[in-house]
Structures are given as structure tokens and as C-alpha cells.
Design an enzyme around this catalytic site. Structure first.
Site, PDB file in Angstrom:
ATOM      1  N   SER A 159     -16.811 -26.615 -30.435  1.00  0.00           N
ATOM      2  CA  SER A 159     -17.603 -27.294 -30.399  1.00  0.00           C
ATOM      3  C   SER A 159     -17.073 -28.729 -31.822  1.00  0.00           C
ATOM      4  O   SER A 159     -18.003 -29.934 -30.908  1.00  0.00           O
ATOM      5  CB  SER A 159     -19.169 -27.344 -30.030  1.00  0.00           C
ATOM      6  OG  SER A 159     -20.286 -26.851 -29.125  1.00  0.00           O
ATOM      7  N   LYS A 192     -16.306 -31.597 -30.144  1.00  0.00           N
ATOM      8  CA  LYS A 192     -17.565 -32.904 -29.586  1.00  0.00           C
ATOM      9  C   LYS A 192     -17.628 -34.077 -30.431  1.00  0.00           C
ATOM     10  O   LYS A 192     -17.987 -34.632 -30.477  1.00  0.00           O
ATOM     11  CB  LYS A 192     -19.030 -32.377 -29.390  1.00  0.00           C
ATOM     12  CG  LYS A 192     -19.551 -31.153 -28.703  1.00  0.00           C
ATOM     13  CD  LYS A 192     -20.345 -30.418 -28.538  1.00  0.00           C
ATOM     14  CE  LYS A 192     -20.872 -29.702 -27.383  1.00  0.00           C
ATOM     15  NZ  LYS A 192     -20.396 -28.373 -27.689  1.00  0.00           N
ATOM     16  N   SER A 219     -25.651 -28.666 -29.638  1.00  0.00           N
ATOM     17  CA  SER A 219     -24.590 -28.279 -29.240  1.00  0.00           C
ATOM     18  C   SER A 219     -24.278 -28.361 -28.156  1.00  0.00           C
ATOM     19  O   SER A 219     -23.638 -27.590 -27.512  1.00  0.00           O
ATOM     20  CB  SER A 219     -23.919 -27.405 -29.580  1.00  0.00           C
ATOM     21  OG  SER A 219     -22.454 -27.398 -29.590  1.00  0.00           O
TER      22      SER A 219
END
Length: 373
Positions: free
Chosen positions: A73, A76, A131
């Protein structure tokens, strides 16, 4: 014409220069200490890591920073740097059912429901704090769809000279061929932190998130969410940025912290365990602040490539001129800094971070083995 001697190997072209400097392309630890420089932490297990200065871009030390690994993640960060400038944070969006379909099994979710309205700022809190892959997919659909968003993220990575990165999913979920590097993730974080909203979201420790409609009262509820960054509020001066955990990536983390007017970035990828990604980030931040002015840089974070006939912007939509990162959010910095200061080695941070993991930490570990968290 001179003949090549029998058995002689033909000359091979030299390998391409590593982005950011020749030493960053060499294997193993790269550091250039001067008199009085502290030693690097001796128990680092990350397959790849890098310590850099946010303002100057100077790389103070690194180990295999261009090693291509699954990013989880932390990808991101690139998603936010690409998409965040496009939408007013006060805008309201009604989520359609198809916008939260096709999310990878076991993904981390903030809990978005179809046919309900969400403000853009709530969606971004879902991305940064929880997340939430569901929040990423809603924002990607708002941006024209997942394929278009992935293409824009790749173009953004190319503009930032992040040549180790291949984007397959917008949320960092494990996908064949999806890779990045500690160097590239640092580029993404440096660019993102130029945006005041990005900086605000990644520094937010907890928030209330819109819930569903109560069948009895007809009123819409809300519930609390907490940032899954285990150093936020624990490490002195930490101002973000993003953590991640998947089966393929192990644990990854990009952290930025400010001390005495200097902001450092540390990225650690795939250490020996989930906990160690925080321990090793804290230890490398401690080292970086102690080593400032006592090491020669071994490379640098390169600047964004300017569009044809234009200057680099540092922003995804090209509307704002590049500028040094703004000072950290005073309230966030104050909340993050404990009364007593001082260095914390990797082992010392285990107990501190473990305590912070009590709120929301168990859910992250139990949610899935393969998801982007």
C-alpha cells in the site's frame, strides 16, 4: 580493421547509470562518513532502504535502493499524488455499487457502502488512515475508472523519473509484475508532501468516518478510524507518510520526520518481520538526524521532468509551481512529539510501537494475507 582475438568476449555496453547517482546502482550499503559520523544501525534486515533529505534531495545512505520489489500500500502514495489535486475535498459523491466491485479478496477496507453520499475528504481519510482499497476504487472511478487511473499513475511515475515502478493496480494489491523501489517510493513521498492536503491526511491520527443508515431511526451514523502508521504519534516529529503489508511485499514503510528545521525521508522495504519495518525506520531516522552534516551524500532524489516547454510543477495536475515542502502541520507535530526527546534504536522502538498497535493493529494483521494494507 582490427580483428577480435579468438576467444575474446565482445565488449558489452556499460550498464545504464542509476537514477540519482552511480553509487545508488551498486549493491549493498552505500554511505560516505566523515569525521564524527555515527555508525549505521547494525541490525538492519530490510532488503532495500534509503535515507534522504526532503528539501535538498540528498541521499545520506542507502542499501539496494533501486531493487524492484512489490510495494504493497505504499503505492497509494503515488495514487494520492496523481489523483488528490483533481477533486475539491468538500465535494460530495454518491457511491454506485459497481465502484466497490472488483476489489481484491481480503483487501483492507474502510467500510464504504453503495448508494450513500461521501465527501471527498472522507474518502481520502479512508485511503490514508485505513488504507482502504474501497476508498481507492471509488476515487479511481471518479477519476475515469481503474484502467485510466493506473495509466495516469504510470505517467506520473515516469514524470518523476521513477523508473523502477510498474503500476498494475491503483491500491498496491499484489499483482503479477507490479513493482517499485525504495528510491521511487521516496520520490513519490517527496512530491506528495508538497501538497498541503496530502500532508494533512498523512499526518491525521484518527477521524470519524460516515457509516450506514440506522433502520430504526433513519439517521446516518459514523464510526472511528485510526491511522495504521504505527510510528505516527510515537516517533518525535513524525509527519507521515504511509505503510503497507501484503504477502508478496512483506512490510513496507515510507516515513517523514522533522527535527531542528530538517525533514528526513526513510523508506524500508521487506524487512524480516512486520514489526521491524517500524523499528528500522525509526533507527534510520535517528541515524539520519545524528549524521546530518557528517556524511557526504551518496546520491540524490532527482527532480520531476518538466513537460515540454514548461517548468516542473511537483503537482499531478500541473497547476501549481514547484516549491520546497511546507512546514509540518504544527498540531500534528506537537501531537507526535513526546515530552522527552532523544534517540531510539531499533530494539528500543519495539515496545513503543507495539503499544501503538493496540488501537486498530489487530484488525490489520487479521484482515488478510494477500491484501494491500
Amino acid at each position: 580493421m582490427l580483428a577480435v582475438p579468438a576467444g575474446a568476449a565482445p565488449r558489452q555496453p556499460p550498464p545504464p547509470a542509476a537514477v540519482g547517482g552511480e553509487r545508488l546502482g551498486l549493491p549493498g550499503v552505500q554511505v560516505a562518513p566523515m569525521a564524527g559520523a555515527p555508525p549505521l544501525p547494525g541490525d538492519l534486515t530490510g532488503q532495500s532502504w534509503i535515507v534522504s533529505d526532503l528539501a535538498s534531495g540528498e541521499v545520506l545512505a542507502a542499501s539496494n535502493p533501486h531493487l524492484r520489489l512489490p510495494p504493497a500500500s505504499t503505492l497509494k502514495i503515488l495514487f494520492a499524488d496523481t489523483v488528490l489535486p483533481k477533486f475539491d475535498r468538500d465535494a460530495v459523491h454518491r457511491v454506485a455499487d459497481e465502484e466497490i466491485q472488483g476489489i481484491g479478496p481480503g483487501s483492507s477496507l474502510v467500510g464504504i457502502k453503495e448508494n450513500l453520499d461521501y465527501r471527498v475528504e472522507d474518502l481520502w481519510r479512508g485511503v490514508f488512515l485505513s488504507s482502504g482499497n474501497d476508498a481507492v476504487h471509488v476515487l479511481a472511478h471518479m477519476n475515469g475508472g481503474v484502467p485510466q487511473t493506473v495509466a495516469e499513475m504510470q505517467s506520473r511515475a515516469d514524470a518523476l523519473q521513477a523508473r523502477d515502478t510498474r503500476v498494475i493496480s491503483p491500491d498496491g494489491y499484489d499483482m503479477d509484475g507490479q513493482v517499485s523501489s525504495a528510491y521511487d517510493l521516496s520520490l513519490f513521498a517527496r512530491a506528495g508532501l508538497r501538497n498541503a492536503d496530502f500532508r494533512m491526511y498523512c499526518a491525521t491520527r484518527d477521524a470519524m468516518f460516515p457509516g450506514g443508515i440506522d433502520r430504526n431511526t433513519g439517521q446516518r451514523g459514523s464510526f472511528g478510524i485510526a491511522n495504521t502508521d504505527r510510528l505516527l504519534g510515537k516517533y518525535p516529529g513524525l509527519i507521515g507518510v504511509k505503510n503497507g503489508t501484503t504477502t508478496n511485499a512483506g512490510s513496507t514503510f515510507v516515513g517523514a520526520a522533522e527535527r531542528d528545521g530538517r525533514t528526513l525521508l526513510v523508506t524500508v522495504m521487506h524487512p524480516a518481520s512486520y514489526q521491524r519495518v517500524y523499528d528500522e525506520t525509526a533507527a534510520l531516522l535517528d541515524w539520519g538526524f545524528a549524521a546530518a552534516g557528517k556524511v557526504q551524500p551518496v546520491g540524490r532524489l532527482v527532480d520531476e521532468l518538466p513537460p515540454a516547454g514548461a517548468e516542473p510543477t511537483g503537482q499531478a495536475d500541473g497547476t501549481a509551481a514547484a516549491a520546497p515542502a511546507p512546514p509540518p502541520n504544527p498540531s500534528a507535530t506537537a501531537a507526535a512529539a513526546p515530552a522527552a526527546s532523544g534517540g531510539h534504536g531499533a530494539v528500543g522502538w519495539s515496545a513503543v510501537v507495539a503499544a501503538g498497535a493496540v488501537v486498530g493493529g489487530g484488525a490489520l494483521l487479521l484482515r488478510r494475507r494477500r491484501s494491500a494494507g
